[in-house]
Design a protein around this motif. Structure first.
Motif, mmCIF file in Angstrom:
data_model
loop_
_atom_site.group_PDB
_atom_site.id
_atom_site.type_symbol
_atom_site.label_atom_id
_atom_site.label_comp_id
_atom_site.label_asym_id
_atom_site.label_seq_id
_atom_site.Cartn_x
_atom_site.Cartn_y
_atom_site.Cartn_z
ATOM 1 N N ASP A 1 0.831 -1.211 0.000
ATOM 2 C CA ASP A 1 0.000 0.000 0.000
ATOM 3 C C ASP A 1 0.868 1.265 0.000
ATOM 4 N N ASP B 1 -4.524 -0.283 -2.729
ATOM 5 C CA ASP B 1 -4.529 0.886 -1.853
ATOM 6 C C ASP B 1 -3.433 1.865 -2.261
ATOM 7 N N ASN C 1 -8.950 -2.234 -1.284
ATOM 8 C CA ASN C 1 -10.256 -1.795 -0.767
ATOM 9 C C ASN C 1 -10.407 -0.274 -0.761
ATOM 10 N N HIS C 2 -9.280 0.462 -0.702
ATOM 11 C CA HIS C 2 -9.395 1.928 -0.704
ATOM 12 C C HIS C 2 -9.663 2.493 -2.096
ATOM 13 N N HIS D 1 -4.226 -7.802 -3.059
ATOM 14 C CA HIS D 1 -4.231 -6.900 -1.903
ATOM 15 C C HIS D 1 -4.358 -7.628 -0.551
ATOM 16 N N HIS E 1 -2.229 -4.535 2.201
ATOM 17 C CA HIS E 1 -3.373 -4.335 3.098
ATOM 18 C C HIS E 1 -3.032 -4.207 4.579
#
Ligand SMILES: [Fe+2]
Length: 497
Positions: free
Chosen positions: A175, A207, A239-240, A321, A356
């Motif tokens: 990330d 991310d 997820n972001h 991720h 993540h």
């Protein structure tokens, strides 16, 4: 007339039936307590589970920006260029000129672009792309983008040389997620200064940004400072990059139009899960955020099996991720752990790159003699946001509070994996520190005579660093800090033995 007394029904019950009724009366308050607990939890976690960062209203200027170079499914001959300009679709094109490996400059050609209008929550913008194939090994290409009256500067990219087809070198980042784009701007500058001429692409495990808004994408491209015009980017969504829609998730509408990855993924995940073939490796990317339901689990399982088992290259590298064995304290991803880990083990993944958890972890697999073999699983992060790690015995090497990049070289006979810390702020940026002083992890994956991929741990003498200190100043935080220090101490003692 007298009415005959009728006793309450409870008294008529037999003793065991009375007990059952009492139990039911006890269950009601228990149920209410649970409901209240669930309500409180929902209130506390509402933002994390269902909330999205607001997107401020924006306008897309008539200017060619966010230029992104990505590979097609064949890394040695295919590239796609994507860009953004204005809010109304206009005729757009790319002008391409080849300079051959021998130095001959060929005639320029103009290729029309495909465009689409993308509407997000608070604005819109037009994205264009051109996919190029039949590009030549060793050639350099000059290109200029045009949308309506707008023209970009002349940019360039190079296709791998003959030598680079035998040796693929790339950087993988976990990330990056840097809301202010300050740390990431510095890191990308450091990477360019150290490695720009040596690496063939950048691999990102999701991310990249803080949240799915135009502002955060602006931060992302600002941090890259034009590097994406010439260095191919291979990214997995995290997820972001997703919008939360109740219990469902929806990938940000800009993701596909600004990357246009190959169309070889499973149904419903085109250009989000995909693979890219290099001469020596198949590079497989999974969009794990949306692998939540039976349909997406099954389609990814069969697709991943096929992608791994149909590869003819000596190496299989997989990027996604959500880790199969999380390193963040208390975190678990049941689907990745119980379903996809087995698939990766069974169908021949060699190196698995994950994100993540905002910490560092490396795990290898053990054969029946206890030797370390592939796949090697890695979790890394380059984000200013850091999490406390757990101490699971599945991980051979750990770290916390670190920002790292991984410099990976793939040849026919081995994968040389190295992980480095970015240069600390305490050292002036105008003098790059000797990189060997920043080495954090090193592995060599090599095919043995038995056909298995053996993993040599070259970092046994390097100390692990646990720099996480995000505990509160209150007594609860201090208690947690003391517990963490104790666990770190115990781990160090175990490793000495
Ligand atoms: Fe994440």
């Amino acid at each position: 007339m007298t009415t005959k007394y009728k006793p309450p029904r409870l008294r008529n019950l037999k003793p065991d039936k009375r007990k059952g009724r009492k139990k039911r009366y006890l269950l009601i308050p228990l149920f209410l307590v649970l409901l209240l607990g669930a309500g409180v939890l929902l209130m506390l976690r509402w933002r994390a589970w269902f909330g999205n960062p607001p997107e401020a209203p924006y306008h897309t200027p008539e200017e060619i920006t966010r230029v992104t170079l990505t590979p097609g499914s064949d890394f040695t001959t295919e590239r796609t260029l994507s860009w953004r300009s204005g809010e109304y679709l206009v005729p757009s094109a790319l002008t391409l000129q080849e300079i051959t490996a021998r130095g001959d400059t060929l005639a320029a050609r103009r290729i029309p672009a495909l465009g689409r209008l993308v509407k997000s929550r608070s604005g819109k913008g037009c994205f264009y792309h051109v996919s190029l194939d039949s590009l030549h090994v060793g050639s350099r290409y000059l290109y200029q983008l045009q949308s309506g009256e707008q023209r970009s500067p002349v940019y360039s990219f190079a296709m791998p040389s003959e030598r680079e087809c035998d040796t693929t070198r790339f950087v993988y980042l976990g990330d990056v997620q840097d809301p202010q784009a300050q740390m990431s701007t510095t890191f990308f500058r450091e990477l360019r200064e150290r490695l720009a001429d040596s690496i063939q692409f950048l691999a990102l495990a999701g991310d990249q940004i803080e949240g799915p808004t135009d502002h955060y994408w602006q931060c992302w491209y600002q941090a890259l400072q034009g590097w994406s015009t010439r260095l191919p980017i291979i990214a997995a969504p995290g997820n972001h990059e997703y919008l939360k829609r109740g219990f469902a998730r929806e990938l940000d509408v800009r993701w596909v139009p600004q990357t246009n990855y190959p169309l070889n993924g499973p149904k419903g995940f085109l250009q989000r899960s995909y693979y890219i073939d290099f001469p020596l490796m198949r590079f497989i990317v999974l969009d794990t955020t949306d692998i939540m339901w039976l349909g997406s689990i099954n389609s990814h399982k069969s697709w991943l099996r096929r992608a791994l088992s149909s590869s003819r290259q000596p190496w299989q590298v997989v990027l996604f991720h959500h880790a199969v064995d999380c390193v963040r304290e208390g975190r678990k991803n049941i689907i990745m752990h119980h379903i996809f880990k087995d698939e990766l083990l069974t169908y021949g993944a060699d190196l698995v790159l994950q994100g993540h958890d905002h910490g560092y972890a490396r795990a290898t697999t053990r054969d029946e003699r206890g030797d370390t073999i592939a796949p090697a699983f890695v979790i890394s992060s380059a984000s200013p946001k850091v999490y406390r790690n757990g101490f699971s015995s599945v991980h051979d090497r750990l770290g916390s509070g670190l920002q790292l990049y991984q410099d990976i070289t793939v040849t026919k006979t081995q994968i040389h994996y190295t992980s480095y810390r970015f240069q600390p702020d305490s050292i002036p940026r105008d003098s790059l520190l000797d990189r060997s002083k920043l080495l954090y992890d090193e592995l060599i994956l090599r095919r043995g005579r038995d056909g298995a991929i053996h993993v040599e741990d070259k970092a046994r003498t390097l100390p692990e660093l646990f720099l996480y200190e995000g505990f509160g100043a209150d007594s609860k935080g201090q208690k947690k800090a003391a517990q963490y220090a104790k666990e770190v101490k115990e781990r160090r003692e175990r490793r000495k033995k």
